[in-house]
Design a protein around this motif. Structure first.
Motif, PDB file in Angstrom:
ATOM      1  N   PHE A   8       0.855  -1.182   0.000  1.00  8.40           N
ATOM      2  CA  PHE A   8       0.000   0.000   0.000  1.00  8.40           C
ATOM      3  C   PHE A   8       0.890   1.231   0.000  1.00  8.40           C
ATOM      4  CE2 PHE A   8      -2.769  -3.276   1.636  1.00  8.40           C
ATOM      5  CZ  PHE A   8      -3.900  -3.062   0.862  1.00  8.40           C
ATOM      6  N   LEU A   9       0.689   2.095  -1.001  1.00  8.14           N
ATOM      7  CA  LEU A   9       1.534   3.267  -1.205  1.00  8.14           C
ATOM      8  C   LEU A   9       0.675   4.510  -1.336  1.00  8.14           C
ATOM      9  CD1 LEU A   9       3.639   1.553  -3.998  1.00  8.14           C
ATOM     10  CD2 LEU A   9       4.280   1.769  -1.592  1.00  8.14           C
ATOM     11  N   LEU A  32     -11.020  11.077 -10.977  1.00 12.63           N
ATOM     12  CA  LEU A  32     -10.733  11.154  -9.543  1.00 12.63           C
ATOM     13  C   LEU A  32     -10.714  12.600  -9.063  1.00 12.63           C
ATOM     14  CD1 LEU A  32      -7.786   8.611  -9.398  1.00 12.63           C
ATOM     15  CD2 LEU A  32     -10.046   8.292  -8.396  1.00 12.63           C
ATOM     16  N   ALA A  33     -11.282  12.839  -7.895  1.00 14.14           N
ATOM     17  CA  ALA A  33     -11.202  14.160  -7.277  1.00 14.14           C
ATOM     18  C   ALA A  33      -9.768  14.362  -6.797  1.00 14.14           C
ATOM     19  CB  ALA A  33     -12.163  14.236  -6.099  1.00 14.14           C
ATOM     20  N   PRO A  34      -9.274  15.601  -6.860  1.00 17.56           N
ATOM     21  CA  PRO A  34      -7.914  15.857  -6.368  1.00 17.56           C
ATOM     22  C   PRO A  34      -7.774  15.479  -4.895  1.00 17.56           C
ATOM     23  CG  PRO A  34      -8.735  17.734  -7.618  1.00 17.56           C
ATOM     24  CD  PRO A  34      -9.897  16.803  -7.414  1.00 17.56           C
ATOM     25  N   GLY A  35      -6.684  14.817  -4.556  1.00 16.20           N
ATOM     26  CA  GLY A  35      -6.436  14.451  -3.163  1.00 16.20           C
ATOM     27  C   GLY A  35      -5.587  13.205  -3.047  1.00 16.20           C
ATOM     28  N   ARG A  36      -5.360  12.785  -1.804  1.00 17.22           N
ATOM     29  CA  ARG A  36      -4.537  11.608  -1.518  1.00 17.22           C
ATOM     30  C   ARG A  36      -5.360  10.332  -1.669  1.00 17.22           C
ATOM     31  NH1 ARG A  36       0.752  12.429  -0.972  1.00 17.22           N
ATOM     32  NH2 ARG A  36       1.087  10.904   0.633  1.00 17.22           N
ATOM     33  N   VAL A  37      -4.736   9.320  -2.221  1.00 18.46           N
ATOM     34  CA  VAL A  37      -5.317   7.982  -2.311  1.00 18.46           C
ATOM     35  C   VAL A  37      -4.243   6.982  -1.925  1.00 18.46           C
ATOM     36  CG1 VAL A  37      -7.019   8.542  -4.103  1.00 18.46           C
ATOM     37  CG2 VAL A  37      -4.752   7.716  -4.763  1.00 18.46           C
ATOM     38  N   GLN A  38      -4.667   5.779  -1.618  1.00 17.34           N
ATOM     39  CA  GLN A  38      -3.725   4.690  -1.396  1.00 17.34           C
ATOM     40  C   GLN A  38      -3.784   3.774  -2.603  1.00 17.34           C
ATOM     41  OE1 GLN A  38      -4.303   2.616   2.352  1.00 17.34           O
ATOM     42  NE2 GLN A  38      -2.411   3.591   2.986  1.00 17.34           N
ATOM     43  N   LEU A  39      -2.600   3.397  -3.090  1.00 17.86           N
ATOM     44  CA  LEU A  39      -2.497   2.443  -4.181  1.00 17.86           C
ATOM     45  C   LEU A  39      -2.203   1.079  -3.585  1.00 17.86           C
ATOM     46  CD1 LEU A  39      -0.123   4.346  -6.640  1.00 17.86           C
ATOM     47  CD2 LEU A  39      -2.604   4.414  -6.527  1.00 17.86           C
ATOM     48  N   GLY A  40      -2.927   0.097  -4.017  1.00 20.17           N
ATOM     49  CA  GLY A  40      -2.627  -1.274  -3.640  1.00 20.17           C
ATOM     50  C   GLY A  40      -2.021  -1.955  -4.857  1.00 20.17           C
ATOM     51  N   VAL A  41      -0.846  -2.545  -4.690  1.00 17.03           N
ATOM     52  CA  VAL A  41      -0.183  -3.246  -5.798  1.00 17.03           C
ATOM     53  C   VAL A  41       0.510  -4.479  -5.231  1.00 17.03           C
ATOM     54  CG1 VAL A  41       1.886  -1.788  -5.692  1.00 17.03           C
ATOM     55  CG2 VAL A  41       1.340  -3.002  -7.799  1.00 17.03           C
ATOM     56  N   ARG A  42       0.273  -5.598  -5.877  1.00 18.08           N
ATOM     57  CA  ARG A  42       0.873  -6.852  -5.436  1.00 18.08           C
ATOM     58  C   ARG A  42       2.361  -6.884  -5.789  1.00 18.08           C
ATOM     59  NH1 ARG A  42      -2.547  -9.576  -2.887  1.00 18.08           N
ATOM     60  NH2 ARG A  42      -4.732  -9.603  -3.414  1.00 18.08           N
ATOM     61  N   PRO A  43       3.169  -7.576  -5.023  1.00 14.32           N
ATOM     62  CA  PRO A  43       4.616  -7.628  -5.259  1.00 14.32           C
ATOM     63  C   PRO A  43       5.007  -8.078  -6.662  1.00 14.32           C
ATOM     64  CG  PRO A  43       4.124  -8.487  -3.091  1.00 14.32           C
ATOM     65  CD  PRO A  43       2.802  -8.276  -3.786  1.00 14.32           C
ATOM     66  N   GLU A  44       4.247  -8.946  -7.270  1.00 14.43           N
ATOM     67  CA  GLU A  44       4.564  -9.442  -8.617  1.00 14.43           C
ATOM     68  C   GLU A  44       4.217  -8.440  -9.716  1.00 14.43           C
ATOM     69  OE1 GLU A  44       0.634 -11.446  -7.377  1.00 14.43           O
ATOM     70  OE2 GLU A  44       2.538 -10.921  -6.407  1.00 14.43           O
ATOM     71  N   HIS A  45       3.538  -7.352  -9.379  1.00 11.86           N
ATOM     72  CA  HIS A  45       3.170  -6.340 -10.364  1.00 11.86           C
ATOM     73  C   HIS A  45       4.073  -5.109 -10.314  1.00 11.86           C
ATOM     74  CE1 HIS A  45      -0.911  -8.466 -10.231  1.00 11.86           C
ATOM     75  NE2 HIS A  45      -0.198  -8.903 -11.251  1.00 11.86           N
ATOM     76  N   HIS A 104      -2.783  -3.319 -12.928  1.00 10.07           N
ATOM     77  CA  HIS A 104      -3.022  -4.147 -11.744  1.00 10.07           C
ATOM     78  C   HIS A 104      -3.102  -3.341 -10.459  1.00 10.07           C
ATOM     79  CE1 HIS A 104      -2.540  -7.796 -14.055  1.00 10.07           C
ATOM     80  NE2 HIS A 104      -1.459  -7.270 -14.605  1.00 10.07           N
ATOM     81  N   LEU A 105      -3.301  -2.036 -10.583  1.00 10.09           N
ATOM     82  CA  LEU A 105      -3.435  -1.185  -9.403  1.00 10.09           C
ATOM     83  C   LEU A 105      -4.830  -1.273  -8.816  1.00 10.09           C
ATOM     84  CD1 LEU A 105      -1.780   2.247 -10.230  1.00 10.09           C
ATOM     85  CD2 LEU A 105      -1.006   0.536  -8.599  1.00 10.09           C
ATOM     86  N   HIS A 106      -4.894  -1.158  -7.509  1.00 11.26           N
ATOM     87  CA  HIS A 106      -6.163  -1.049  -6.791  1.00 11.26           C
ATOM     88  C   HIS A 106      -6.097   0.265  -6.031  1.00 11.26           C
ATOM     89  CE1 HIS A 106      -6.872  -5.295  -7.655  1.00 11.26           C
ATOM     90  NE2 HIS A 106      -5.584  -5.447  -7.399  1.00 11.26           N
ATOM     91  N   LEU A 107      -7.134   1.080  -6.145  1.00  9.28           N
ATOM     92  CA  LEU A 107      -7.138   2.378  -5.462  1.00  9.28           C
ATOM     93  C   LEU A 107      -8.087   2.346  -4.279  1.00  9.28           C
ATOM     94  CD1 LEU A 107      -6.675   3.318  -8.711  1.00  9.28           C
ATOM     95  CD2 LEU A 107      -6.384   5.394  -7.421  1.00  9.28           C
ATOM     96  N   PHE A 108      -7.644   2.996  -3.186  1.00  9.88           N
ATOM     97  CA  PHE A 108      -8.424   3.055  -1.960  1.00  9.88           C
ATOM     98  C   PHE A 108      -8.452   4.488  -1.451  1.00  9.88           C
ATOM     99  CE2 PHE A 108      -6.562  -1.110  -2.337  1.00  9.88           C
ATOM    100  CZ  PHE A 108      -7.616  -1.966  -2.046  1.00  9.88           C
ATOM    101  N   ASP A 109      -9.585   4.881  -0.861  1.00  9.72           N
ATOM    102  CA  ASP A 109      -9.719   6.189  -0.246  1.00  9.72           C
ATOM    103  C   ASP A 109      -8.808   6.238   0.976  1.00  9.72           C
ATOM    104  OD1 ASP A 109     -10.980   8.034   1.867  1.00  9.72           O
ATOM    105  OD2 ASP A 109     -12.041   8.606   0.035  1.00  9.72           O
TER     106      ASP A 109
END
Length: 119
Positions: A8-9, A32-45, A104-109
């Motif tokens: 998570f980045l 996306l609205a401007p602001g901070r998000v968390q990126l979820g990325v698996r180690p193999e990606h 392969h990114l997953h975005l989280f608030d």
């Protein structure tokens, strides 16, 4: 879920773009609205790249068919695990660069932790 677990980045989002560790990339989620998000990325990606996001390797974990590189990523110095195929020659303290595979990114608030859906 998964082993090793998802990374998570922190990133800045705006419209169709993401900015992580000073590098800009396309977002898998549009509008996306401007602001901070968390990126979820698996180690193999995450993959080695000449112009990717900088990381410092802390621990090298050879597993036979794969090697896990554990370290700190980007300007935020976030913990990250990268899975590379085969045997990887690396030393603790070594700097490497990695690309994030946007497909392969997953975005989280960042506030709620809820997944941001879209495409």
């Amino acid at each position: 879920i998964g082993a090793p677990t998802m990374n998570f980045l922190e990133a800045e989002a705006s419209g169709d773009r993401l900015r992580i560790a000073g590098r800009e990339m396309a977002s898998p989620v549009r509008g996306l609205a401007p602001g901070r998000v968390q990126l979820g990325v698996r180690p193999e990606h995450l993959s080695l790249a000449a112009e990717g996001i900088p990381a410092v390797v802390d621990v090298i974990e050879p597993l036979g068919a794969d090697t896990l590189l554990h370290g700190r990523f980007g300007t935020e110095r976030e913990l990250v695990t990268v899975r590379q195929a085969g045997h990887v020659l690396a030393k603790p303290g070594e700097k490497r660069r990695f690309n994030v595979d946007a497909r392969h990114l997953h975005l989280f608030d960042s506030q709620t932790g809820k997944r941001i859906a879209g495409g």
